[in-house]
Design an enzyme around this catalytic site. Structure first.
Site, PDB file in Angstrom:
ATOM      1  N   LYS A   1     -61.781 -17.648   0.636  1.00 59.99           N
ATOM      2  CA  LYS A   1     -61.423 -18.271  -0.654  1.00 59.99           C
ATOM      3  C   LYS A   1     -62.122 -19.623  -0.782  1.00 59.99           C
ATOM      4  O   LYS A   1     -62.749 -20.101   0.157  1.00 59.99           O
ATOM      5  CB  LYS A   1     -59.910 -18.435  -0.740  1.00 59.99           C
ATOM      6  CG  LYS A   1     -59.272 -19.269   0.375  1.00 59.99           C
ATOM      7  CD  LYS A   1     -57.763 -19.087   0.387  1.00 59.99           C
ATOM      8  CE  LYS A   1     -57.126 -19.810   1.561  1.00 59.99           C
ATOM      9  NZ  LYS A   1     -56.245 -20.923   1.137  1.00 59.99           N
TER      10      LYS A   1
ATOM     11  N   TYR B   1     -72.909 -50.183  -8.160  1.00 61.41           N
ATOM     12  CA  TYR B   1     -71.952 -50.598  -9.199  1.00 61.41           C
ATOM     13  C   TYR B   1     -70.999 -51.640  -8.633  1.00 61.41           C
ATOM     14  O   TYR B   1     -70.524 -51.524  -7.499  1.00 61.41           O
ATOM     15  CB  TYR B   1     -71.152 -49.388  -9.686  1.00 61.41           C
ATOM     16  CG  TYR B   1     -71.949 -48.401 -10.499  1.00 61.41           C
ATOM     17  CD1 TYR B   1     -72.098 -47.085 -10.078  1.00 61.41           C
ATOM     18  CD2 TYR B   1     -72.545 -48.783 -11.694  1.00 61.41           C
ATOM     19  CE1 TYR B   1     -72.823 -46.173 -10.827  1.00 61.41           C
ATOM     20  CE2 TYR B   1     -73.260 -47.867 -12.455  1.00 61.41           C
ATOM     21  CZ  TYR B   1     -73.396 -46.569 -12.021  1.00 61.41           C
ATOM     22  OH  TYR B   1     -74.120 -45.665 -12.758  1.00 61.41           O
TER      23      TYR B   1
ATOM     24  N   MET C   1     -72.180 -41.255  -8.591  1.00 63.15           N
ATOM     25  CA  MET C   1     -72.002 -39.827  -8.871  1.00 63.15           C
ATOM     26  C   MET C   1     -73.076 -38.984  -8.184  1.00 63.15           C
ATOM     27  O   MET C   1     -72.808 -37.922  -7.649  1.00 63.15           O
ATOM     28  CB  MET C   1     -72.055 -39.580 -10.388  1.00 63.15           C
ATOM     29  CG  MET C   1     -71.725 -38.155 -10.774  1.00 63.15           C
ATOM     30  SD  MET C   1     -71.777 -37.893 -12.551  1.00 63.15           S
ATOM     31  CE  MET C   1     -70.297 -38.774 -13.042  1.00 63.15           C
TER      32      MET C   1
HETATM   33  C1  LIG Z   1     -51.834 -17.205   2.698  1.00 65.44           C
HETATM   34  C2  LIG Z   1     -52.927 -17.731   3.588  1.00 65.44           C
HETATM   35  N1  LIG Z   1     -53.239 -17.082   4.716  1.00 65.44           N
HETATM   36  C3  LIG Z   1     -54.211 -17.532   5.546  1.00 65.44           C
HETATM   37  C4  LIG Z   1     -54.923 -18.677   5.252  1.00 65.44           C
HETATM   38  C5  LIG Z   1     -55.993 -19.173   6.213  1.00 65.44           C
HETATM   39  O1  LIG Z   1     -55.553 -20.350   6.819  1.00 65.44           O
HETATM   40  P1  LIG Z   1     -56.505 -21.087   7.865  1.00 65.44           P
HETATM   41  O2  LIG Z   1     -57.730 -21.534   7.094  1.00 65.44           O
HETATM   42  O3  LIG Z   1     -55.706 -22.255   8.355  1.00 65.44           O
HETATM   43  O4  LIG Z   1     -56.838 -20.087   8.929  1.00 65.44           O
HETATM   44  C6  LIG Z   1     -54.631 -19.392   4.115  1.00 65.44           C
HETATM   45  C7  LIG Z   1     -53.624 -18.912   3.263  1.00 65.44           C
HETATM   46  O5  LIG Z   1     -53.295 -19.585   2.129  1.00 65.44           O
END
Ligand SMILES: Cc1ncc(COP(=O)(O)O)cc1O
Length: 422
Positions: A39, A301, A349
């Site tokens: 993610k 700045y 920036m």
């Molecule tokens: C539900 C969930 N599950 C797992 C992770 C992974 O965590 P780590 O990056 O600390 O391994 C994150 C998360 O939000």
């Protein structure tokens, strides 16, 4: 020929990603699989390339936070199971179904609404009590159903139930709701119950009281479902931290995030030396300007720094618009020719300034923002400490504007320049 024109890049060593996966693979029980958490664009590393490397290294599924992140992976041709760990809005259910991406569920209402949406879109009527599909006026089942059943059996929306044992974020919080969600899944031919999980809130800390409390609660929920006669699907509860300290809690999957990137969930866990991880990410740039002045002069700045006569000041093409925090103004460091030098003045920036003594800098010299140069290293943990956050955020802050360059066996194997795709 570089596939990007900026003199700043994120360098991701895919050999390190692979090595970290192998390190965890050896640490967990053989029956436990690895769900690679990619993610937030792979914690800033680039989700597609990390996902591919993780799967090649032995991960068998992926986790994202939101549906879009899963669709990005599907569009890149990734076909393994993908779980959305966050909440999926009801209006997005049909897309999750179409893209074959698993949803996290924990609300009875969501189940009811999702069932209606999928059935409506598939032109399906509810199955009758015999499980038969209502036929059309010519006695045939709707073509779509037939096609789906002929290809892969009835296509279902894959779901994992999240149980909140103490994270206080998402998940069922009572056995009553848990049972209601399970029954809602079973009652419909729309869902495929593929997992049940929980998430730990304190697995990275030294005090394991709360962690044990959560694990015990999770086990009691699982036992409750078994006593009700339910055969449980895949069970998972461990993030990186819990995997490091309790690999025996792996069940069917660990959800491996930060550790796959070679970073530790906390300074405390790093201090235990349980596993030797290799940080895969570096950020590098090149000197864009060098100046010495005969008299003292203001920098940046607000002129928060005044350079002395003859002081060498270099300018670097990276700023908070890239995710190099403004909180590093007059505080951060960079590495040039294996030596550490201080950021001076305010980070702007797009650029920042550094005072360099002892060596002569020239335009085009490579500078390490995060990572290693000679015997020196600037870690994400050091930067996190300086700006009052954690290594996770420092990595995730690196945004789309910086090209990602992927290295394997010391060679550039691919470049991702999102600016090109806009
Ligand atoms: C539900 C969930 N599950 C797992 C992770 C992974 O965590 P780590 O990056 O600390 O391994 C994150 C998360 O939000």
């Amino acid at each position: 020929m570089e596939k990007y024109d900026r003199d700043t890049w994120v360098e991701v060593n895919l050999d390190d990603i692979r090595s970290n996966i192998h390190t965890f693979r050896k640490h967990i029980p053989e029956k436990t699989q690895i769900m690679a958490v990619v993610k937030a664009d792979g914690y800033g590393h680039g989700s597609i390339e990390v996902a591919r490397e993780a799967l090649a290294a032995g991960a068998t599924s992926l986790a994202v936070a939101f549906l879009d992140e899963g669709i990005v992976l599907r569009k890149a041709g990734i076909t393994c199971p993908i779980l959305i760990l966050g909440y999926t809005p009801i209006r997005a259910v049909q897309k999750a179904y179409e893209w074959n991406i698993s949803c996290t569920v924990f609300q009875t209402n969501w189940i009811k609404k999702a069932e209606k949406i999928v059935n409506k879109k598939q032109g399906k009527k509810k199955v009758n009590k015999h499980g038969d599909k209502p036929e059309d006026k010519h006695g045939n089942q709707p073509d779509q159903d037939k096609k789906e059943e002929s290809i892969q059996g009835r296509k279902r929306l894959s779901v994992h139930i999240n149980i909140d044992t103490g994270m206080g974020r998402l998940g069922v919080r009572t056995k009553k709701v848990l049972l209601s969600v399970v029954k809602g899944i079973y009652k419909s031919d729309v869902f495929q119950w593929d997992g049940v999980y929980t998430h730990f809130a304190t697995a990275d800390s030294q005090d394991i009281t709360y962690l044990n409390h959560q694990f015990e609660r999770f086990q009691s929920y699982l036992e409750f479902l078994r006593e009700k006669g339910h055969k449980l699907p895949a069970i998972h509860c461990c993030n990186t931290a819990a995997t490091m300290t309790h690999p025996e809690w792996g069940f069917h999957f660990i959800r491996l995030g930060i550790g796959m990137y070679g970073l530790y969930p906390s300074v405390y866990l790093k201090s235990l030396n349980i596993l030797n991880l290799k940080p895969a990410l570096q950020v590098k740039t090149r000197v864009s300007n060098v100046k010495f002045m005969q008299k003292s002069f203001g920098i940046g700045y607000g002129v928060t720094y005044s350079a002395s006569p003859g002081e060498q000041i270099i300018t670097l093409p990276i700023g908070y618009g890239d995710g190099f925090s403004r909180l590093l103004s007059n505080k951060g460091s960079v590495l040039l020719q294996g030596q550490r030098f201080s950021v001076v003045g305010r980070v702007t920036m797009d650029q920042c300034m550094v005072s360099v003594d002892k060596i002569k800098a020239k335009v085009g010299d490579e500078v390490v923002i995060y990572g290693r140069s000679g015997n020196e290293e600037i870690t994400l943990e050091e930067v996190a400490e300086q700006i009052g956050t954690i290594n996770y955020e420092v990595a995730c802050m690196l945004n789309y504007r910086i090209p990602r360059v992927y290295i394997k066996q010391h060679k550039v194997v691919s470049v991702r320049n999102l600016l090109e795709s806009i």
